[in-house]
Write an enzyme that holds these catalytic residues in place. Structure first.
Site, PDB file in Angstrom:
ATOM      1  N   GLY A 141       0.830  -1.303  -0.046  1.00 35.47           N
ATOM      2  CA  GLY A 141       0.030   0.091  -0.059  1.00 35.47           C
ATOM      3  C   GLY A 141       0.864   1.152   0.046  1.00 35.47           C
ATOM      4  O   GLY A 141       1.999   1.078   0.507  1.00 35.47           O
ATOM      5  N   CYS A 142       0.221   2.406  -0.395  1.00 39.78           N
ATOM      6  CA  CYS A 142       1.179   3.472  -0.456  1.00 39.78           C
ATOM      7  C   CYS A 142       1.651   4.082   0.969  1.00 39.78           C
ATOM      8  O   CYS A 142       2.738   4.541   1.154  1.00 39.78           O
ATOM      9  CB  CYS A 142      -0.065   4.777  -0.988  1.00 39.78           C
ATOM     10  N   PHE A 143       0.691   4.063   1.901  1.00 40.91           N
ATOM     11  CA  PHE A 143       1.107   4.566   3.296  1.00 40.91           C
ATOM     12  C   PHE A 143       2.310   3.557   3.585  1.00 40.91           C
ATOM     13  O   PHE A 143       3.132   3.815   4.337  1.00 40.91           O
ATOM     14  CB  PHE A 143      -0.010   4.640   4.497  1.00 40.91           C
TER      15      PHE A 143
END
Length: 344
Positions: A147-149
């Protein structure tokens, strides 16, 4: 080499198209959608006028099985249905959704509020944080793209955990993201009047990326306790800034920390450790696969602050997926990803 993008009409899908359609090893980039099949791609993205002649195709499993790579740029809940039908065939699969990242099915069901993918698929999926898992990615046929985070957070914390420099139960993460992270579908949360000149915290203690981050941190240090992780929506289109705090286990100066980070990421082409005392902004990685990092010790509190910035659609999604594809192919992992940041 022929590749397919499922979910091609979303923001992650169009960024994959931008990267893959110009990739020197890609002969054909086939676009799939479950709702817009039969329409010209340029109808969805007019900025591609004169650049794209592709038509959006319906999802045909048999056809996709014979491609070299299939990228699943789909919402969570879709990939767990598609992946089992593709794995074991010719195509290698890179999933950009959250369906295959959590190894414990009960964790997925708790945080994503749905049934998990089959356990054999979860066990086969390799977590594609390229810089930290390159050898496994090389041999993989199924990638769970991070995921991005988690990408920004994990790259920011990795040197501290690997060197045992922090109390693994003291980690606090404050993360901020642009609106494109919410996807293309209109909603009240992304309405201009609601977001412009507004800063909003959301999913407090409930964000689905929490177990993903904790899962990886525990692989690096089994004593890692539950993290405190908060996310904020800020009125810009793209970018993530993750600011991380932790208690140092010993007295260590900022200069020494900077040297540790520089050495840790010395051979990583997309990690830029900024000069000591310089902190990055999101615009400085805009449109690129870079992750820029800064680290500073606070001798007054004996805590450390780490700042990581990425473009959420590139290093946090499409760019990292292409980087993983390159590693799986055994070619230079920067192939097709040589982009200077767009500034200002």
């Amino acid at each position: 080499m022929n590749v397919g993008i499922v979910g091609s009409t979303g923001y992650g899908g169009v960024e994959l198209y931008r990267l893959l359609s110009k990739h020197p090893h890609v002969h054909e980039c086939i676009l799939y959608s479950s709702s817009l099949e039969g329409t010209p791609y340029v109808d969805q993205y007019p900025h591609l006028a004169g650049l794209s002649q592709e038509m959006v195709k319906p999802i045909v499993i048999g056809e996709m099985q014979e491609l070299d790579f299939v990228f699943l740029a789909v919402p969570s809940g879709v990939s767990k249905e598609l992946s089992p039908k593709l794995v074991g065939k010719k195509a290698k699969v890179i999933d950009l959704s959250g369906d295959l990242r959590l190894k414990d099915p009960s964790q997925y069901e708790e945080w994503y509020k749905g049934e998990s993918a089959p356990e054999d698929i979860l066990n086969e999926a390799v977590y594609g944080l390229t810089e930290m898992n390159r050898n496994a990615v090389k041999e993989a046929k199924l990638i769970a793209n991070p995921g991005c985070f988690p990408t920004a957070t994990l790259l920011g914390l990795a040197p501290l955990l690997h060197h045992g420099l922090i109390d693994p139960g003291s980690i606090i993460i404050d993360a901020k993201t642009g609106l494109s992270g919410a996807g293309r579908k209109a909603s009240l949360a992304s309405h201009f009047s609601e977001t412009q000149e507004n800063l909003r915290i959301y999913k407090v203690h409930e964000h689905q990326h929490i177990p993903e981050i904790e899962q990886q941190l525990k692989e690096w240090n089994v004593e890692t306790g539950p993290i405190s992780f908060t996310t904020h929506l800020i009125p810009m289109t793209r970018g993530i800034m993750a600011t991380m705090y932790a208690q140092l286990t010993d007295d260590i100066a900022t200069g020494a920390l900077h040297d540790i980070y520089s050495e840790f990421y010395h051979h990583q082409p997309f990690i830029r450790v900024r000069p000591s005392g310089q902190f990055p902004g999101t615009k400085e990685v805009f449109g690129t696969n870079f992750c820029d990092l800064s680290v500073k010790a606070d001798p007054r509190t004996n805590r450390v602050t780490v700042v990581a910035v990425i473009d959420n659609l590139i290093k946090g999604a499409a760019g990292q997926a292409v980087q993983n594809m390159n590693v799986m192919l055994g070619i230079d992992e920067t192939t097709g990803l040589h982009h200077d940041p767009i500034y200002p």
